[in-house]
Design a protein around this motif. Structure first.
Motif, mmCIF file in Angstrom:
data_model
loop_
_atom_site.group_PDB
_atom_site.id
_atom_site.type_symbol
_atom_site.label_atom_id
_atom_site.label_comp_id
_atom_site.label_asym_id
_atom_site.label_seq_id
_atom_site.Cartn_x
_atom_site.Cartn_y
_atom_site.Cartn_z
ATOM 1 N N SER A 36 35.441 84.583 9.322
ATOM 2 C CA SER A 36 34.197 84.361 8.579
ATOM 3 C C SER A 36 34.407 83.322 7.483
ATOM 4 C CB SER A 36 33.674 85.676 7.988
ATOM 5 O OG SER A 36 34.602 86.227 7.078
ATOM 6 N N GLY A 37 35.623 83.245 6.926
ATOM 7 C CA GLY A 37 35.933 82.201 5.949
ATOM 8 C C GLY A 37 35.882 80.827 6.592
ATOM 9 N N ILE A 38 36.368 80.725 7.836
ATOM 10 C CA ILE A 38 36.295 79.461 8.560
ATOM 11 C C ILE A 38 34.841 79.096 8.838
ATOM 12 C CG2 ILE A 38 36.809 78.361 10.785
ATOM 13 C CD1 ILE A 38 39.455 79.873 10.802
ATOM 14 N N SER A 39 34.049 80.083 9.230
ATOM 15 C CA SER A 39 32.631 79.836 9.490
ATOM 16 C C SER A 39 31.920 79.343 8.230
ATOM 17 C CB SER A 39 31.969 81.105 10.027
ATOM 18 O OG SER A 39 30.635 80.879 10.383
ATOM 19 N N ASN A 40 32.259 79.949 7.078
ATOM 20 C CA ASN A 40 31.668 79.506 5.810
ATOM 21 C C ASN A 40 32.055 78.057 5.497
ATOM 22 O OD1 ASN A 40 30.539 82.036 5.439
ATOM 23 N ND2 ASN A 40 32.213 82.769 4.148
ATOM 24 N N ALA A 41 33.312 77.727 5.761
ATOM 25 C CA ALA A 41 33.780 76.360 5.505
ATOM 26 C C ALA A 41 33.033 75.361 6.391
ATOM 27 C CB ALA A 41 35.284 76.265 5.746
ATOM 28 N N LEU A 42 32.810 75.720 7.654
ATOM 29 C CA LEU A 42 32.077 74.833 8.552
ATOM 30 C C LEU A 42 30.635 74.642 8.079
ATOM 31 C CD1 LEU A 42 33.360 76.156 12.009
ATOM 32 C CD2 LEU A 42 33.936 73.978 10.935
ATOM 33 N N SER A 43 30.033 75.728 7.595
ATOM 34 C CA SER A 43 28.652 75.630 7.096
ATOM 35 C C SER A 43 28.583 74.712 5.879
ATOM 36 C CB SER A 43 28.130 77.025 6.739
ATOM 37 O OG SER A 43 28.069 77.854 7.878
ATOM 38 N N GLU A 44 29.571 74.827 4.980
ATOM 39 C CA GLU A 44 29.573 73.970 3.792
ATOM 40 C C GLU A 44 29.813 72.510 4.168
ATOM 41 O OE1 GLU A 44 31.680 75.033 0.364
ATOM 42 O OE2 GLU A 44 31.015 77.129 0.329
ATOM 43 N N LEU A 45 30.677 72.272 5.159
ATOM 44 C CA LEU A 45 30.890 70.897 5.611
ATOM 45 C C LEU A 45 29.585 70.295 6.115
ATOM 46 C CD1 LEU A 45 34.229 70.596 7.648
ATOM 47 C CD2 LEU A 45 33.686 69.608 5.428
ATOM 48 N N ARG A 46 28.860 71.077 6.914
ATOM 49 C CA ARG A 46 27.608 70.569 7.476
ATOM 50 C C ARG A 46 26.573 70.332 6.385
ATOM 51 N NH1 ARG A 46 25.544 73.701 12.658
ATOM 52 N NH2 ARG A 46 27.697 73.213 13.187
ATOM 53 N N GLY A 47 26.642 71.125 5.314
ATOM 54 C CA GLY A 47 25.729 70.916 4.204
ATOM 55 C C GLY A 47 26.029 69.650 3.434
ATOM 56 N N LYS A 48 27.309 69.240 3.412
ATOM 57 C CA LYS A 48 27.694 68.034 2.680
ATOM 58 C C LYS A 48 27.549 66.761 3.511
ATOM 59 C CE LYS A 48 30.849 70.373 -0.508
ATOM 60 N NZ LYS A 48 32.212 70.418 -1.084
ATOM 61 N N TYR A 49 27.666 66.922 4.832
ATOM 62 C CA TYR A 49 27.495 65.764 5.713
ATOM 63 C C TYR A 49 26.926 66.284 7.022
ATOM 64 C CZ TYR A 49 28.450 61.345 8.067
ATOM 65 O OH TYR A 49 28.321 60.156 8.737
ATOM 66 N N SER A 50 25.680 66.001 7.261
ATOM 67 C CA SER A 50 25.009 66.505 8.451
ATOM 68 C C SER A 50 25.613 65.890 9.712
ATOM 69 C CB SER A 50 23.509 66.206 8.381
ATOM 70 O OG SER A 50 22.860 66.706 9.536
ATOM 71 N N PHE A 51 26.008 66.736 10.644
ATOM 72 C CA PHE A 51 26.549 66.249 11.907
ATOM 73 C C PHE A 51 26.115 67.173 13.037
ATOM 74 C CE2 PHE A 51 29.740 69.131 10.137
ATOM 75 C CZ PHE A 51 30.061 69.947 11.214
ATOM 76 N N GLU A 52 26.055 66.609 14.217
ATOM 77 C CA GLU A 52 25.748 67.393 15.399
ATOM 78 C C GLU A 52 27.035 68.026 15.917
ATOM 79 O OE1 GLU A 52 22.905 68.181 16.812
ATOM 80 O OE2 GLU A 52 21.842 67.104 15.222
ATOM 81 N N PRO A 53 27.021 69.332 16.213
ATOM 82 C CA PRO A 53 28.245 69.973 16.724
ATOM 83 C C PRO A 53 28.838 69.251 17.933
ATOM 84 C CG PRO A 53 26.597 71.620 16.187
ATOM 85 C CD PRO A 53 25.928 70.290 16.033
ATOM 86 N N ALA A 54 27.971 68.664 18.766
ATOM 87 C CA ALA A 54 28.460 67.985 19.964
ATOM 88 C C ALA A 54 29.239 66.716 19.638
ATOM 89 C CB ALA A 54 27.293 67.646 20.879
ATOM 90 N N SER A 55 29.098 66.208 18.398
ATOM 91 C CA SER A 55 29.815 64.988 18.024
ATOM 92 C C SER A 55 31.261 65.259 17.619
ATOM 93 C CB SER A 55 29.085 64.297 16.869
ATOM 94 O OG SER A 55 29.140 65.091 15.691
ATOM 95 N N ILE A 56 31.628 66.526 17.464
ATOM 96 C CA ILE A 56 32.997 66.882 17.087
ATOM 97 C C ILE A 56 33.876 66.852 18.329
ATOM 98 C CG2 ILE A 56 34.477 68.623 16.044
ATOM 99 C CD1 ILE A 56 32.453 67.320 14.137
ATOM 100 N N GLN A 57 34.910 66.033 18.284
ATOM 101 C CA GLN A 57 35.787 65.860 19.436
ATOM 102 C C GLN A 57 36.993 66.800 19.429
ATOM 103 O OE1 GLN A 57 35.657 61.594 18.182
ATOM 104 N NE2 GLN A 57 36.079 61.278 20.351
ATOM 105 N N ALA A 58 37.421 67.228 18.251
ATOM 106 C CA ALA A 58 38.581 68.109 18.168
ATOM 107 C C ALA A 58 38.557 68.852 16.839
ATOM 108 C CB ALA A 58 39.881 67.320 18.300
ATOM 109 N N VAL A 59 39.098 70.063 16.847
ATOM 110 C CA VAL A 59 39.243 70.863 15.633
ATOM 111 C C VAL A 59 40.710 71.265 15.521
ATOM 112 C CG1 VAL A 59 38.569 72.951 14.399
ATOM 113 C CG2 VAL A 59 36.874 71.724 15.787
ATOM 114 N N MET A 60 41.320 70.975 14.377
ATOM 115 C CA MET A 60 42.721 71.295 14.132
ATOM 116 C C MET A 60 42.803 72.350 13.039
ATOM 117 S SD MET A 60 42.093 67.993 14.869
ATOM 118 C CE MET A 60 42.687 66.659 15.904
#
Length: 518
Positions: A36-60
């Protein structure tokens, strides 16, 4: 675009990158369930820079899941070790000197069987297949779900480990098998212990990898998932399920790799200041220097790949006290309770963060809460922190020449722009999330670490073959073949082995191949 995430004990950091450009960064509290902490971080990232999930090529992702499980002796599966070495090695049986709490946590069972090899590769004794059959029956009887196989000098000759693994898998197809020659180095007990730890984590690795993938999917991200390794490179999920032990030091290595990327320094000392400790490591050619000695994990001696890191008990949450002789800082810390206990957040505990705010080094919380602190006291406390970190950096140096120092981590605001003995001090942009940056920019690696007989005049031929094998491994793991380069070559002649035996270790790395039309 790619996302880098580093899950620490206090904070979960995340960054969004396009090529080498950092588009957004965030630092959130690590949750008890981590996901859930990771999910929160992803939500905050999207709030700071809007991106389409399909544009993400890799997650490390760099995670502390597995090292925490060993330290806490929790979430481990029933595990056994089968050692091939009789009639030798009886004096020190498997699991010798293991802490009782870990033995209980894995319902440990150890078996000594015939087999193994001498240092020259010749067999100690032939493998007794009926003996292995009896072991398999006993494993099934006691509900063992993961098995570590170790054989004397298996890094020289791994044939018996492979044969026993096949025999056990045939009779116990549901059991996870870990082979010591794939995990540790020369040194039977340490290599065996590393393999047992890996085996005990196999079920948790499946759960964690599935959970991380599901968390990303719930956020609409279906990109390839990678986990950070101890050496600063990446492994895909299938590899992580097999070798969870390879993630143990991903936090410090991510910070060091991130420091190299952000600062432009490839040969330097890195000081990563967190909430509880400051970790000091050395970068060589942009990668962490590896520890050459055994490493203790949860009270167990091991010898798998780990970065050479020295920690000192100083961080943003370190408690500060005034004593007759001066000021003491740490080693105890308020840790994740910083936002509840520090003076600047309305708490009652004087911390290193309070000193930084009082000195104007950080704009955190309410500065009026520390306005009463004596400036001399504040300066003395910060000088104490700088001195202890400088001494730690000095202990990590291997030459008398001063080294550049890169400061990263949210707590690095505690340190000055100059350190005693440092050639220069660099505090790069985005320093507080260097660990997530290190995860995002990590490369794919391939390594060869074996003992080769080198005939006269064939040294170059053997080294070239080892380099090519390492490069092929990196490419097979997902690296762009055109970007692969050899970053480390090590030769150690072994005097007591015949045939000019030499341990050759070669590491190759290359850039991750991403589908630009993902």
């Amino acid at each position: 675009m790619r996302i880098g995430i580093d899950v620490g004990g206090t904070n979960t950091d995340a960054v969004l990158l396009s090529g080498t450009t950092i588009l957004a960064e965030t630092k959130t509290a690590t949750s008890a369930d981590v996901t859930s902490g990771i999910s929160n971080a992803l939500s905050e990232l999207r709030g700071k820079y809007s991106f389409e999930p399909a544009s993400i090529q890799a997650v490390m992702i760099g995670t502390t899941h597995f090292i925490n499980a060993i330290i806490e002796a929790n979430r481990l599966c029933p595990t056994a070790v089968v050692r091939l070495g009789l009639p030798a090695t009886e004096a020190l049986p498997p699991l010798v000197e293991w802490p009782d709490r870990l033995l209980a946590a894995i319902s440990a069972r150890g078996y000594l069987c015939h087999g193994g090899h001498e240092f020259d590769g010749s067999p100690i004794s032939p493998l007794d297949r009926s003996e292995i059959d009896r072991v398999a029956a006993d494993l099934g009887k006691h509900g063992i779900r993961s098995v570590a196989i170790s054989s004397v000098f298996s890094p020289v000759n791994a044939e018996m480990e492979a044969e026993v693994a096949a025999l056990l898998q045939e009779q116990l197809p549901h059991v996870h098998i870990s082979r010591s020659h794939e995990i540790g180095r020369i040194g039977l007990l340490e290599r065996e212990s590393a393999t047992i730890i890996n085996a005990a984590l196999r079920e948790l690795a499946n759960q964690v990898c599935t959970g991380l993938a599901n968390t990303l999917a719930e956020d609409g991200i279906h990109a390839t998932l990678y986990l950070s390794q101890n050496d600063g490179t990446l492994m895909d999920v299938s590899y992580a399920r097999e070798y969870p032990v390879a993630t143990f030091a991903s936090g410090p290595t991510n910070s060091m790799r991130g420091a190299a990327f952000l600062s432009g320094l490839e040969d330097c000392a890195v000081v990563d200041v967190g909430g509880t400790t400051s970790d000091v490591g050395i970068l060589r050619s942009g990668f962490p220097r590896e520890a050459t000695a055994e490493v203790s994990v949860g009270g167990v001696r091991t010898n798998f790949r780990m970065p050479d890191v020295l920690s000192v008990g100083i961080g943003g949450g370190s408690r500060v006290r005034q004593e007759n002789a001066g000021v003491t800082v740490g080693p105890d810390s308020v840790g994740y309770r910083l936002r509840d206990e520090a003076l600047v957040f309305g708490g009652r505990t004087l911390t290193a963060t309070d000193l930084a705010v009082a000195a104007g080094k950080a704009a955190i919380g309410d500065p009026s809460q520390v306005a009463h602190l004596d400036p001399t006291f504040v300066r003395t406390g910060l000088d104490t922190i700088a001195e202890r970190v400088a001494i730690t950096v000095d202990r990590m140096r291997t030459s008398p020449n001063p080294v550049p120092v890169a400061l990263v981590g949210g707590g690095s605001v505690l340190l000055p722009d100059e350190l005693a003995g440092a050639a220069k001090v660099v505090r790069p942009d985005h320093f507080s999330v260097a660990n997530a940056v290190g995860a995002a920019i990590a490369q794919i690696g391939g390594e060869v670490d074996r003992i080769f007989p080198i005939a006269p005049g064939q040294r170059d031929e053997v080294l070239d073959a080892a380099k090519q094998e390492a490069a092929d491994k990196a490419a097979a793991a997902g690296a762009d073949p055109h970007s692969v380069e050899i970053v480390d070559v090590e030769e150690v002649p072994i005097a007591y082995l015949p045939g000019n035996a030499t341990r050759v270790r070669v590491r190759a790395v290359g850039n991750l191949t991403l589908d630009e039309t993902h």
